[in-house]
Write a protein that holds these residues in place. Structure first.
Motif, short mmCIF file in Angstrom:
data_model
loop_
_atom_site.label_atom_id
_atom_site.label_comp_id
_atom_site.label_asym_id
_atom_site.label_seq_id
_atom_site.Cartn_x
_atom_site.Cartn_y
_atom_site.Cartn_z
N UNK A 1 0.83 -1.21 0.00
CA UNK A 1 0.00 0.00 0.00
C UNK A 1 0.87 1.26 0.00
N UNK A 2 2.01 1.20 0.67
CA UNK A 2 2.93 2.34 0.68
C UNK A 2 3.52 2.56 -0.71
N UNK A 3 3.89 1.49 -1.37
CA UNK A 3 4.41 1.59 -2.74
C UNK A 3 3.36 2.19 -3.67
N UNK A 4 2.15 1.71 -3.56
CA UNK A 4 1.07 2.22 -4.41
C UNK A 4 0.85 3.71 -4.16
N UNK A 5 0.88 4.10 -2.90
CA UNK A 5 0.73 5.52 -2.57
C UNK A 5 1.89 6.34 -3.13
N UNK A 6 3.08 5.79 -3.09
CA UNK A 6 4.26 6.51 -3.59
C UNK A 6 4.17 6.75 -5.09
N UNK B 1 0.50 12.65 -1.70
CA UNK B 1 1.32 12.92 -0.52
C UNK B 1 0.63 12.49 0.78
N UNK B 2 -0.61 12.85 0.97
CA UNK B 2 -1.34 12.52 2.20
C UNK B 2 -1.45 11.01 2.36
N UNK B 3 -1.80 10.32 1.30
CA UNK B 3 -1.92 8.86 1.37
C UNK B 3 -0.56 8.22 1.64
N UNK B 4 0.50 8.77 1.06
CA UNK B 4 1.84 8.23 1.31
C UNK B 4 2.23 8.41 2.77
N UNK C 1 3.00 5.65 7.86
CA UNK C 1 2.75 5.49 9.29
C UNK C 1 2.29 4.07 9.59
N UNK C 2 1.38 3.55 8.77
CA UNK C 2 0.92 2.17 8.95
C UNK C 2 2.08 1.19 8.81
N UNK C 3 2.94 1.42 7.83
CA UNK C 3 4.08 0.55 7.59
C UNK C 3 5.03 0.54 8.79
N UNK C 4 5.34 1.71 9.30
CA UNK C 4 6.24 1.78 10.46
C UNK C 4 5.63 1.11 11.69
#
Length: 107
Positions: A47-52, A57-60, A65-68
């Motif tokens: 999901x982080x990759x997709x957001x990137x 920006x907000x989704x990333x 935060x979820x990833x960490x």
């Protein structure tokens, strides 16, 4: 405002991991075991990759935060202190990334 650190997150995860699973998402995830927690970490990474690549920006920020958070849960289950990861990062950044990678490939 006080700065929030990964060490703060590590402490929160450790505290919540000891709660009853019906009272805490963290405790529920820990109770489910490393396989479940690692799967969730992988989902958050995707999901982080997709957001990137989505240039949102907000989704990333949210997905990062979820990833960490989920990484901290996985480390908690494995009984790996954040300091171990930070020490490894410090070791790796003491040389160039290309040199460090070459050293890992030719031990």
């Amino acid at each position: 405002m006080t700065e929030f650190t990964l060490s703060d997150l590590e402490k929160i995860v450790a505290t919540r991991a000891r709660a009853a699973p019906e009272e805490s998402w963290t405790a529920k995830l820990v109770a489910a075991g490393q396989k479940k927690a690692a799967k969730k970490l992988g989902e958050e990474a995707v999901e982080t990759v997709i957001a990137a690549i989505g240039d949102d920006r907000k989704n990333l920020v949210d997905e990062s935060a979820d990833l960490l958070y989920h990484l901290m849960v996985v480390l908690n289950i494995a009984a790996i202190p954040l300091q171990d990861v930070m020490s490894e990062l410090a070791r790796r950044t003491s040389q160039s990334g290309l040199q460090e990678k070459a050293n890992r490939q030719n031990p």
